[in-house]
Design a protein around this motif. Structure first.
Motif, PDB file in Angstrom:
ATOM      1  N   LEU A 110       0.653  -1.595  -0.251  1.00 26.11           N
ATOM      2  CA  LEU A 110       0.422   0.215   0.101  1.00 26.11           C
ATOM      3  C   LEU A 110       1.045   1.373   0.077  1.00 26.11           C
ATOM      4  CD1 LEU A 110      -2.798  -0.673   2.694  1.00 26.11           C
ATOM      5  CD2 LEU A 110      -2.876  -1.732  -0.118  1.00 26.11           C
ATOM      6  N   GLU A 144      -4.052   4.209   3.097  1.00 30.70           N
ATOM      7  CA  GLU A 144      -5.133   3.844   2.988  1.00 30.70           C
ATOM      8  C   GLU A 144      -5.698   5.205   3.811  1.00 30.70           C
ATOM      9  OE1 GLU A 144      -4.235   1.527   6.638  1.00 30.70           O
ATOM     10  OE2 GLU A 144      -2.252   1.144   5.966  1.00 30.70           O
ATOM     11  N   CYS A 189     -11.537  -8.042  -0.876  1.00 27.90           N
ATOM     12  CA  CYS A 189     -11.710  -8.233   0.615  1.00 27.90           C
ATOM     13  C   CYS A 189     -13.368  -8.331   1.107  1.00 27.90           C
ATOM     14  CB  CYS A 189     -12.254  -6.138   0.315  1.00 27.90           C
ATOM     15  SG  CYS A 189     -10.099  -5.232  -0.257  1.00 27.90           S
ATOM     16  N   TYR A 212      -4.419  -7.567   4.333  1.00 27.02           N
ATOM     17  CA  TYR A 212      -4.545  -6.373   4.888  1.00 27.02           C
ATOM     18  C   TYR A 212      -5.565  -6.371   5.829  1.00 27.02           C
ATOM     19  CZ  TYR A 212      -5.964  -1.338   5.592  1.00 27.02           C
ATOM     20  OH  TYR A 212      -5.803   0.029   6.133  1.00 27.02           O
ATOM     21  N   ILE A 247     -13.507   1.839   2.995  1.00 22.33           N
ATOM     22  CA  ILE A 247     -11.710   2.399   2.759  1.00 22.33           C
ATOM     23  C   ILE A 247     -11.431   1.935   1.375  1.00 22.33           C
ATOM     24  CG2 ILE A 247     -11.080  -0.620   3.847  1.00 22.33           C
ATOM     25  CD1 ILE A 247      -9.391   0.891   5.022  1.00 22.33           C
ATOM     26  N   ARG A 248     -10.141   3.189   1.913  1.00 28.29           N
ATOM     27  CA  ARG A 248      -9.517   3.607   0.184  1.00 28.29           C
ATOM     28  C   ARG A 248      -8.507   3.361   0.197  1.00 28.29           C
ATOM     29  NH1 ARG A 248     -11.273   8.509  -3.307  1.00 28.29           N
ATOM     30  NH2 ARG A 248      -9.590   8.676  -4.822  1.00 28.29           N
ATOM     31  N   LEU A 249      -7.854   2.685  -0.502  1.00 26.05           N
ATOM     32  CA  LEU A 249      -6.614   1.522  -0.120  1.00 26.05           C
ATOM     33  C   LEU A 249      -5.830   2.352  -1.709  1.00 26.05           C
ATOM     34  CD1 LEU A 249      -7.212  -1.619   0.764  1.00 26.05           C
ATOM     35  CD2 LEU A 249      -6.955  -0.150   2.052  1.00 26.05           C
ATOM     36  N   PHE A 275      -2.306   2.111  -3.619  1.00 34.89           N
ATOM     37  CA  PHE A 275      -1.089   0.573  -4.374  1.00 34.89           C
ATOM     38  C   PHE A 275      -0.189   1.243  -4.152  1.00 34.89           C
ATOM     39  CE2 PHE A 275      -4.994  -1.393  -3.611  1.00 34.89           C
ATOM     40  CZ  PHE A 275      -4.990  -2.463  -3.266  1.00 34.89           C
ATOM     41  N   CYS A 301      -8.869  -7.586   3.916  1.00 33.86           N
ATOM     42  CA  CYS A 301      -8.165  -7.427   2.458  1.00 33.86           C
ATOM     43  C   CYS A 301      -7.178  -8.648   1.862  1.00 33.86           C
ATOM     44  CB  CYS A 301      -7.626  -6.508   1.295  1.00 33.86           C
ATOM     45  SG  CYS A 301      -9.180  -4.923   1.811  1.00 33.86           S
ATOM     46  N   ASN A 361      -8.321  -4.405   8.971  1.00 38.66           N
ATOM     47  CA  ASN A 361      -9.103  -2.634   9.453  1.00 38.66           C
ATOM     48  C   ASN A 361      -9.204  -2.987   9.746  1.00 38.66           C
ATOM     49  OD1 ASN A 361      -7.513   0.154   9.410  1.00 38.66           O
ATOM     50  ND2 ASN A 361      -9.837   0.533   9.531  1.00 38.66           N
ATOM     51  N   GLU A 401      -5.776   2.345  -7.255  1.00 35.55           N
ATOM     52  CA  GLU A 401      -6.800   3.261  -5.641  1.00 35.55           C
ATOM     53  C   GLU A 401      -8.375   2.128  -6.263  1.00 35.55           C
ATOM     54  OE1 GLU A 401      -7.361   6.980  -3.805  1.00 35.55           O
ATOM     55  OE2 GLU A 401      -5.901   7.049  -6.137  1.00 35.55           O
TER      56      GLU A 401
END
Length: 354
Positions: free
Chosen positions: A255, A258, A288, A336, A272-274, A276, A323, A338, A305
């Protein structure tokens, strides 16, 4: 080939071999009880624990001292190939009775996060300082899990923000003092009770020079938040060796950034915004999963993204989005996770501050 050329090639080959055998990340296992008579959700049976440890030994994993490994990662010093660390939360006595003999037989270092209140009260369900000293002599390390295992984000009735922060600070200081008094040292590490923290807590922990762990899944690297490190739970529904093997073989998600919208969930579904890093990744295979809901919806806002969104709001308590993504070989997964906390209507939680 001249002797000098041969020597140079030999050294180069050794260096290449060493570099391919090292790794720059660390999976950490989290246990609580080692017992078949305690709550299943936080327990492995003695037989399951022995199976896990035997697998680590037979599969060539290198069980490392947690604090040293974290220091090495921060210093960009490579860890051994297949490095892994073992941790326990709460310092239950069954760790000594059913886990310690297996760890000792395998010569595995380990870390126990201690909530010192019941230890000081001589609770028969918890380790004694004498038992900890015995374990310490053969690779056991004992760290901070607060004095009384509180929900750290909850305020007492009519408690001010300042009083709450002082109380949380004292929860940590009492344990640090006890560790040094009883065991002669502290590794300056903390496991948050229930894995819960917010930025005010993380800032306070950092100010005390502590490294801290949550209970979200994932793999640690030099880029991790060292006041909110991930671990893989290995108890209850996560005790199955077949799934644990995949986690032990995982790597950190690559990442660049995030954004989770804070530590608290509301009556709306979380997202959630990831973003890369540049590289050749199998982003089309990213998946995810939302705890209790199945797959999250993935909305790609650019080639590198994505926004992952739950289908519905979390219930009161903790919820997660996990994810995973296979690497180019398909033999390992990037991982990953959260976690969010959704407070109950009757619970007074400390508000988030930027």
């Amino acid at each position: 080939m001249s002797s000098k050329s041969y020597l140079a090639a030999l050294i180069g080959g050794v260096m290449l071999s060493a570099s391919t055998q090292a790794q720059d990340y660390l999976p950490v296992l989290q246990y609580h009880h080692v017992s078949d008579t305690t709550p299943r959700s936080t327990s492995v049976t003695p037989e399951e624990f022995a199976e896990h440890m035997n697998y680590l030994q037979s599969a060539g994993f290198q069980v490392v001292d947690l604090r040293k490994a974290l220091d090495d990662l921060k210093a960009n010093t490579p860890l051994p190939s297949k490095a892994v660390a073992i941790t326990f939360d709460d310092a239950y006595r069954n760790i000594y009775q059913s886990g310690f003999p297996v760890l000792k037989a395998n010569n595995f270092p380990f870390t126990v996060f201690v909530n010192s209140g019941p230890v000081e009260r001589n609770s028969r369900s918890f380790l004694s300082w004498e038992q900890m000293r015995e374990m310490q002599a053969v690779g056991g390390v004992f760290a901070n899990h607060t004095e009384n295992h509180p929900y750290m984000l909850r305020k007492a009735a009519d408690e001010s923000d300042d009083a709450w922060l002082v109380r949380m600070s004292e929860e940590l200081d009492v344990v640090e003092t006890a560790l040094i008094k009883q065991l002669g040292e502290s590794p300056k590490m903390l496991a948050y009770p229930y894995g819960e923290s917010i930025q005010q807590i993380r800032d306070m922990v950092k100010g005390k020079g502590l490294i801290a762990f949550g209970q979200q899944s994932g793999v640690i690297s030099a880029e991790s938040d060292f006041q909110n490190l991930p671990r893989f739970p290995a108890s209850g529904p996560y005790a199955r060796l077949s799934t644990l093997k995949t986690k032990l073989n995982s790597k950190p998600m690559p990442l660049l950034a995030e954004e989770a919208g804070g530590d608290y969930a509301t009556s709306q579904p979380v997202s959630i915004r990831l973003a890369f890093k540049d590289g050749q990744y199998r982003l089309k295979d990213l998946a995810c999963y939302v705890s209790g809901q199945g797959k999250a919806t993935l909305d790609w806002v650019s080639d590198k993204e994505v926004v992952a969104t739950a289908s519905e709001a979390f219930n009161v308590g903790r919820g997660r989005i996990n994810c995973t993504m296979p690497d180019q070989t398909g033999r390992q997964y990037y991982w990953y996770s959260n976690v969010w906390i959704r407070p109950g209507a009757e619970q007074v939680y400390m508000s988030e501050k930027s």
